[in-house]
Structures are given as structure tokens and as C-alpha cells.
Motif scaffolding. Sequence first.
Motif, PDB file in Angstrom:
ATOM      1  N   ILE A 228       0.832  -1.208   0.000  1.00 17.31           N
ATOM      2  CA  ILE A 228       0.000   0.000   0.000  1.00 17.31           C
ATOM      3  C   ILE A 228       0.864   1.255   0.000  1.00 17.31           C
ATOM      4  CG2 ILE A 228      -1.650   1.354   1.367  1.00 17.31           C
ATOM      5  CD1 ILE A 228      -2.909  -1.289   2.242  1.00 17.31           C
ATOM      6  N   ILE A 229       1.934   1.227   0.787  1.00 19.40           N
ATOM      7  CA  ILE A 229       2.804   2.402   0.897  1.00 19.40           C
ATOM      8  C   ILE A 229       3.580   2.648  -0.389  1.00 19.40           C
ATOM      9  CG2 ILE A 229       4.841   3.326   2.083  1.00 19.40           C
ATOM     10  CD1 ILE A 229       3.854   1.960   4.628  1.00 19.40           C
ATOM     11  N   PHE A 230       4.013   1.570  -1.051  1.00 21.60           N
ATOM     12  CA  PHE A 230       4.909   1.686  -2.193  1.00 21.60           C
ATOM     13  C   PHE A 230       4.368   2.585  -3.309  1.00 21.60           C
ATOM     14  CE2 PHE A 230       6.583   0.120  -6.277  1.00 21.60           C
ATOM     15  CZ  PHE A 230       7.929   0.364  -6.084  1.00 21.60           C
ATOM     16  N   PRO A 231       3.155   2.374  -3.833  1.00 27.33           N
ATOM     17  CA  PRO A 231       2.712   3.233  -4.948  1.00 27.33           C
ATOM     18  C   PRO A 231       2.590   4.700  -4.575  1.00 27.33           C
ATOM     19  CG  PRO A 231       0.917   1.849  -4.159  1.00 27.33           C
ATOM     20  CD  PRO A 231       2.164   1.340  -3.515  1.00 27.33           C
ATOM     21  N   VAL A 232       2.170   4.968  -3.345  1.00 25.48           N
ATOM     22  CA  VAL A 232       2.029   6.354  -2.905  1.00 25.48           C
ATOM     23  C   VAL A 232       3.409   7.001  -2.787  1.00 25.48           C
ATOM     24  CG1 VAL A 232       1.180   7.874  -1.082  1.00 25.48           C
ATOM     25  CG2 VAL A 232      -0.114   5.809  -1.691  1.00 25.48           C
ATOM     26  N   ALA A 233       4.343   6.286  -2.168  1.00 27.45           N
ATOM     27  CA  ALA A 233       5.683   6.834  -1.959  1.00 27.45           C
ATOM     28  C   ALA A 233       6.405   7.058  -3.285  1.00 27.45           C
ATOM     29  CB  ALA A 233       6.493   5.885  -1.075  1.00 27.45           C
ATOM     30  N   VAL A 234       6.313   6.087  -4.200  1.00 25.97           N
ATOM     31  CA  VAL A 234       6.998   6.214  -5.500  1.00 25.97           C
ATOM     32  C   VAL A 234       6.446   7.403  -6.285  1.00 25.97           C
ATOM     33  CG1 VAL A 234       7.310   5.141  -7.763  1.00 25.97           C
ATOM     34  CG2 VAL A 234       7.664   3.808  -5.687  1.00 25.97           C
ATOM     35  N   MET A 253       0.177   4.151 -10.487  1.00 26.33           N
ATOM     36  CA  MET A 253       0.157   3.924  -9.051  1.00 26.33           C
ATOM     37  C   MET A 253      -1.263   3.940  -8.480  1.00 26.33           C
ATOM     38  SD  MET A 253       3.151   3.167  -8.472  1.00 26.33           S
ATOM     39  CE  MET A 253       4.746   3.275  -9.270  1.00 26.33           C
ATOM     40  N   LEU A 254      -2.142   4.718  -9.086  1.00 23.42           N
ATOM     41  CA  LEU A 254      -3.542   4.695  -8.652  1.00 23.42           C
ATOM     42  C   LEU A 254      -4.146   3.317  -8.917  1.00 23.42           C
ATOM     43  CD1 LEU A 254      -6.152   5.987  -7.649  1.00 23.42           C
ATOM     44  CD2 LEU A 254      -6.548   6.821  -9.985  1.00 23.42           C
ATOM     45  N   GLY A 255      -3.899   2.781 -10.108  1.00 26.28           N
ATOM     46  CA  GLY A 255      -4.395   1.448 -10.417  1.00 26.28           C
ATOM     47  C   GLY A 255      -3.847   0.412  -9.458  1.00 26.28           C
ATOM     48  N   ASN A 256      -2.553   0.512  -9.113  1.00 20.93           N
ATOM     49  CA  ASN A 256      -1.968  -0.452  -8.191  1.00 20.93           C
ATOM     50  C   ASN A 256      -2.536  -0.299  -6.787  1.00 20.93           C
ATOM     51  OD1 ASN A 256       0.760  -1.203  -6.316  1.00 20.93           O
ATOM     52  ND2 ASN A 256       0.234  -2.603  -7.969  1.00 20.93           N
ATOM     53  N   LEU A 257      -2.826   0.934  -6.381  1.00 22.90           N
ATOM     54  CA  LEU A 257      -3.441   1.154  -5.071  1.00 22.90           C
ATOM     55  C   LEU A 257      -4.844   0.546  -5.038  1.00 22.90           C
ATOM     56  CD1 LEU A 257      -3.003   2.430  -2.296  1.00 22.90           C
ATOM     57  CD2 LEU A 257      -4.019   4.536  -3.185  1.00 22.90           C
TER      58      LEU A 257
END
Length: 398
Positions: A228-234, A253-257
Motif C-alpha cells: 500500500i505504501i509503495f505506490p504512494v511513496a513512488v 500507481m492509482l491502479g496499483n493502489l
Amino acid sequence: MDISAILLTLWKDSGFYLLEWENLVMIGVAVVFLVLAIKFKFEPLLLVPIAFGIILANLPGADLMLDTTGGELGAIEAQAVADAHWYDSGVLRIIYVGVKSGLFPCLIFLGVGAMTDFGPLLSNPVSLLLGAAAQLGVYAAFLLAVTFGFEPAEAASIAIIGGADGPTAIFLTSELAPKLLAPIALAAYSYMALIPIIQPPIMKLLTTEKERKVEMKQLRKVSKTEKIIFPVAVLIVCAFLLPSVAPLLGMLMLGNLFRECGVVERLSDTAQNALMNIVTILLGVSVGATANGQDFLQLKTLLIIGLGLAAFCLSTVGGVLLGKFLYVVTKGKINPLIGAAGVSAVPMAARVAQNEGRKYNPTNFLLMHAMGPNVAGVIGSAVAAGFLLATFGENGIF
């Protein structure tokens, strides 16, 4: 009533009368693509709509890609349709607006993010290096294109083909060199679809049989919190460094979240399936429809296709060579074949690495290990595009 005059008029208005050799050549190319997609199953989701789009674009007199606004026409043609509206354009030209505007690439990235598990990348962060090394072709092709006389912005657009990322190539080219969008988009998607043909000979040439047989250990399990943290942080880090990368990387990253947060299953399912399928159809057909024979079969266009192939091959070389280096550093714990998956075509390149590995060691399972560089390649190509846009764009350094 003069029957002969009517028949003569019908003949002169028919596609057979208007047909030129360039149209026949492109229809032949489309047939080859259909054979590869249907008989040999080379990425049919891409090649079938692209091939059919090529056929539609080369039907004389159908005017499916007619631009009545004069935006891409010469002075005479633009004047002839001066009173026309945008909705008088050919149906595929109207759909093509989604390509030119960057809408389709961003929606594709949304779907890719929802379909992709970033776990292998988080389990093995060294994958980031392989994804970065596989961008070698982008920068090498840029230098080659400049050498061949292309303007820097055009060279950057051609070079991004090396990332093996169709949406990114379209997004960057629409900003830097819109006039080259047709050949670049078609080259990028064609080479993505032809990965099973292009990559294996390079992988075999650069690796030994011993290296190709290497089995890699099982990856560690990644926690839900990390995912969960990874896409937001990247997104935050990359967009702060290169704001121009935000549209593509933001949708990815939105799709991955959507996928990982666990509370929007309906949105994740829509992004992965219905939305992705719809946009793939529209994007594939409209990209194929840019390959009109009279415009496409020119020396400059063929040079772009050639430089794009060189970029793609060099990106594969970069990933495999770093894989060989890591093989030595880790004393044989990393199979160099996964380096080829550092290009951005998800999950096509990872599947090729898996298939090549199993040819030499049937018990080998490289797919999840290859997905790490593959995902890193998506991020890497988006960042490379952001860098090129920041450098050569309208408000760029040069």
C-alpha cells in the motif's frame, strides 16, 4: 439515363480504381501481423486490433482517418474543408484524439497498475537496477537519431521506443514530436507484440548455457502494508523530482493502489478488465489506422522504424549484461535472463524470460523473479520519458 456513365462513375469511386501499391504493401503487413497473432499467438490482444486498423486505414476512398479540421492537412486540403466540423472527420480520426491527447495511454497505465503485483520488485530491490539498465536503448537510440539528423525532440521521441512501452511512447511523442506520432506509436506497439521473436536470440547470444540454467531462490513474502505504501511513496518522490511524469506514473500507481488497498474491489476489477479491454481496442485500432501507405512508406518513417528496433534491442542488451554482472557478483545466484525483462512490456517480457529459462532447465521457474525487473522497467521508462520531456519539452532546458 446513361448506364455507362453511371457504371464509369461507380468504378472511379471504387476502392479498386483508387488503390495504390502502397495500400497493398500495408495490407500485406497487416496480414502478416494477423498470422502472427492468430496462428502463432504473438500478443493477439495488441496485434489483432493494430493489424485491422492498418487494413481500415488502407481502404481507398473510405476516409476513416480523414481530418476535416485541417490540423494535419496541407494548405489546399485544409481550405477545401474549411467549413467542416470536427465531427465530420473520419470515425477513426475522432477516436485517434484519445491517442493524441494522451488520454488512452494514461488509462492503459491505470489498467496496468491494477493488474500488476509489485511484490516481486519489493522482495528483490536489485530488480530496480535491472529495470534501469534496460533503459540503455533509450539513451543510445537518442544519440543515433541525432546522428541521423533528427531534431533533439524528435530523437527523444524515437528513443523512447527502446523502453518497449507503447503508452509512454505515445505520451512523450504527442508532447515533443506530434508529427512523428504515427510511426512511433506503431513501432512501439509492434515491437512490444514481437518480443517473443526479438528477445530470445539476444538472450541466447549474450549468456552461457550454465547461466541460463541458474535456479533462483523463492522470493520473500511482502506485507500488505508495504504494497500500500509503495505506490504512494513512488509517485510522490518521482513526481516531485520530475513533475512531467505525474500523468503516467500517477495513473499507474492509482491502479496499483486499487489492487492492493482491498477496499475498492469493484474499481480494481473495472480497471483490470472492462476499462482495459475497451481502451485496448480503441488504442490498437486507431494506432494501426495511422499506417496509411502513402504516408507510412517513406524513407524517414522507415528510418524511425529501424532506429526503434535498434533501441529495443539495445535495451534488452543492457538488461542482460547487468544480469550477467549480478550473476558474477552474487556468485551465481541471479539468472541473467531476467535482465531482459527489464524492458517495460508487462508481463510479456517476463514470460519470455520464463520460457527461455525452462528450455535449458525444465524445473526452473523465473516468472516471479522476472516480474521484478519488468515492473521496474515500467517505472524506469516513465521516468526516462519524464526526463526527456523536462529536457526537450516546451519549457525544457534545451
